[in-house]
Design a protein around this motif. Structure first.
Motif, short mmCIF file in Angstrom:
data_model
loop_
_atom_site.label_atom_id
_atom_site.label_comp_id
_atom_site.label_asym_id
_atom_site.label_seq_id
_atom_site.Cartn_x
_atom_site.Cartn_y
_atom_site.Cartn_z
N PHE A 104 -1.60 3.49 4.98
CA PHE A 104 -0.19 3.21 4.71
C PHE A 104 0.06 1.72 4.60
O PHE A 104 0.77 1.26 3.70
CB PHE A 104 0.68 3.82 5.82
CG PHE A 104 2.14 3.52 5.65
CD1 PHE A 104 2.92 4.28 4.80
CD2 PHE A 104 2.73 2.47 6.34
CE1 PHE A 104 4.27 4.00 4.62
CE2 PHE A 104 4.08 2.18 6.17
CZ PHE A 104 4.84 2.95 5.32
N SER A 105 -0.52 0.93 5.51
CA SER A 105 -0.31 -0.52 5.49
C SER A 105 -0.86 -1.13 4.21
O SER A 105 -0.22 -1.99 3.57
CB SER A 105 -0.97 -1.17 6.70
OG SER A 105 -0.42 -0.69 7.90
N GLY A 106 -2.06 -0.69 3.82
CA GLY A 106 -2.65 -1.21 2.59
C GLY A 106 -1.82 -0.86 1.38
O GLY A 106 -1.62 -1.69 0.47
N THR A 107 -1.31 0.37 1.34
CA THR A 107 -0.47 0.79 0.22
C THR A 107 0.83 0.01 0.18
O THR A 107 1.28 -0.42 -0.88
CB THR A 107 -0.15 2.30 0.33
OG1 THR A 107 -1.38 3.03 0.31
CG2 THR A 107 0.73 2.75 -0.81
N LEU A 108 1.44 -0.22 1.36
CA LEU A 108 2.68 -0.98 1.42
C LEU A 108 2.48 -2.40 0.91
O LEU A 108 3.26 -2.90 0.09
CB LEU A 108 3.21 -1.00 2.85
CG LEU A 108 4.45 -1.87 3.10
CD1 LEU A 108 5.63 -1.37 2.27
CD2 LEU A 108 4.81 -1.88 4.58
N ILE A 109 1.42 -3.06 1.37
CA ILE A 109 1.16 -4.44 0.92
C ILE A 109 0.90 -4.48 -0.58
O ILE A 109 1.42 -5.35 -1.30
CB ILE A 109 -0.04 -5.02 1.70
CG1 ILE A 109 0.34 -5.21 3.17
CG2 ILE A 109 -0.48 -6.35 1.09
CD1 ILE A 109 -0.82 -5.64 4.04
N ALA A 110 0.11 -3.52 -1.08
CA ALA A 110 -0.17 -3.49 -2.52
C ALA A 110 1.12 -3.29 -3.33
O ALA A 110 1.32 -3.93 -4.37
CB ALA A 110 -1.17 -2.38 -2.83
N ASN A 111 2.00 -2.41 -2.85
CA ASN A 111 3.24 -2.16 -3.58
C ASN A 111 4.19 -3.35 -3.51
O ASN A 111 4.91 -3.64 -4.47
CB ASN A 111 3.93 -0.92 -3.01
CG ASN A 111 3.24 0.36 -3.42
OD1 ASN A 111 2.45 0.37 -4.35
ND2 ASN A 111 3.51 1.44 -2.72
N LEU A 112 4.21 -4.06 -2.37
CA LEU A 112 5.06 -5.25 -2.27
C LEU A 112 4.59 -6.33 -3.25
O LEU A 112 5.40 -6.96 -3.93
CB LEU A 112 5.04 -5.78 -0.84
CG LEU A 112 5.71 -4.91 0.22
CD1 LEU A 112 5.54 -5.53 1.60
CD2 LEU A 112 7.20 -4.72 -0.09
N VAL A 113 3.27 -6.54 -3.30
CA VAL A 113 2.73 -7.54 -4.22
C VAL A 113 2.99 -7.13 -5.67
O VAL A 113 3.40 -7.95 -6.51
CB VAL A 113 1.22 -7.74 -3.97
CG1 VAL A 113 0.62 -8.65 -5.03
CG2 VAL A 113 0.98 -8.32 -2.58
N THR A 114 2.77 -5.84 -5.96
CA THR A 114 3.00 -5.36 -7.33
C THR A 114 4.47 -5.46 -7.70
O THR A 114 4.81 -5.87 -8.82
CB THR A 114 2.53 -3.90 -7.45
OG1 THR A 114 1.15 -3.83 -7.12
CG2 THR A 114 2.74 -3.39 -8.86
N GLY A 115 5.35 -5.09 -6.78
CA GLY A 115 6.78 -5.19 -7.05
C GLY A 115 7.21 -6.61 -7.33
O GLY A 115 7.98 -6.87 -8.26
N ALA A 116 6.73 -7.55 -6.51
CA ALA A 116 7.08 -8.95 -6.74
C ALA A 116 6.54 -9.44 -8.08
O ALA A 116 7.23 -10.18 -8.81
CB ALA A 116 6.53 -9.81 -5.60
N GLY A 117 5.34 -9.01 -8.43
CA GLY A 117 4.77 -9.42 -9.71
C GLY A 117 5.56 -8.89 -10.89
O GLY A 117 5.86 -9.63 -11.84
N PHE A 118 5.91 -7.61 -10.84
CA PHE A 118 6.71 -7.04 -11.93
C PHE A 118 8.11 -7.65 -11.95
O PHE A 118 8.71 -7.81 -13.02
CB PHE A 118 6.80 -5.52 -11.80
CG PHE A 118 5.57 -4.80 -12.28
CD1 PHE A 118 4.94 -5.17 -13.45
CD2 PHE A 118 5.04 -3.74 -11.56
CE1 PHE A 118 3.81 -4.50 -13.90
CE2 PHE A 118 3.91 -3.07 -11.99
CZ PHE A 118 3.30 -3.44 -13.17
N GLY A 119 8.66 -7.97 -10.78
CA GLY A 119 9.97 -8.63 -10.75
C GLY A 119 9.93 -9.99 -11.44
O GLY A 119 10.84 -10.34 -12.21
#
Length: 262
Positions: A104-119
């Motif tokens: 879960f932690s790894g998925t959360l960090i990956a999604n936060l980084v991906t979200g910031a990148g797409f933003g």
């Protein structure tokens, strides 16, 4: 002005990434865990198939395919990843820990980084085209991002569960990148230009990667039921659509607030 726009993009991406993690836990992860019960099963008709444990039970083992499948639901390469790596399976045999992080932690960090990148990507495109995301057009920006990155490439390479056959990983990555770039250019011409020739050229760019054809596996046999794969593809595309709509709407709302206070 530019600094505020980029900060707004990062904040929106973090919010969208958090939302995406919750959506994946509810809709995507259960399907991946169920598919893992089939991953080591013999193909239908094989002698070992008789007596294999009931496949509807969720796997309690630490499968190495969860991260790649979540990535296929959100990130760059939408089809199934290369699950055949023995090193990958060995690296996750300790209860789903990767680089010292839980799943879960790894998925959360990956999604936060991906979200910031797409933003940041949305903000950059908004600055280049002089149409930054706002409350009025934020959902449109989000929908265009989803179409470019997920829906249109998925027509050739849909999201796939572990255990599903897939073509060569390198070929799929190249095709996905080509499809994403051409889809973004085509949608940009259709949305931003009024000339008939531009819209026709945009439609041609959208069709080009599919006329070329996505790389496909030589053998389509799989122990995973097709209905489960279809359910996963729908869930993955639905959650990524929600992610992009949240990203566009939040980017627009924060941009409007920053612009009003500038």
């Amino acid at each position: 002005m530019i600094v505020k726009t980029l900060l707004a993009a990062i904040c929106a991406g973090l919010i969208a990434g958090s939302f995406m993690t919750a959506a994946q836990e509810l809709r995507v992860v259960p399907l991946i865990l169920e598919a893992e019960t089939y991953e080591t099963a013999p193909l239908p008709g094989a002698p070992e198939a008789e007596g294999y444990p009931a496949a509807h039970e969720h796997s309690s083992r630490a499968g190495g395919s969860l991260f790649p499948s979540l990535a296929s639901a959100l990130q760059l390469v939408t089809p199934a990843y290369a699950h055949e790596s023995a090193g990958q399976e060995a690296g996750h045999a300790d209860g789903g820990i990767m680089f010292g992080l839980s799943r879960f932690s790894g998925t959360l960090i990956a999604n936060l980084v991906t979200g910031a990148g797409f933003g940041l990507l949305l903000a950059g495109l908004g600055l280049v085209t002089s149409t930054p995301p706002t409350m009025r057009n934020g959902l449109v920006w989000g929908a265009l991002g989803w179409l470019s990155v997920h829906m249109l490439p998925a027509l050739g390479l849909p999201p796939e569960l572990p255990g599903f056959p897939a073509g060569d990983l390198g070929d799929r990555q190249i095709w996905w990148l080509m499809a994403t770039v051409l889809s973004a250019l085509g949608l940009g011409l259709i949305a931003l230009r009024k000339e008939i020739w531009a819209k026709a050229a945009g439609l041609g760019l959208l069709a080009l990667p599919h006329l070329y054809g996505a790389p496909q596996p030589g053998d389509l046999a799989s122990p995973v039921p097709a209905v489960l794969g279809a359910e996963f593809a729908v869930a993955a595309l639905a959650t990524t659509l929600a992610f992009w709509l949240v990203l566009g709407a939040v980017s627009g709302a924060i941009n409007d607030r920053f612009l009003n206070t500038a």
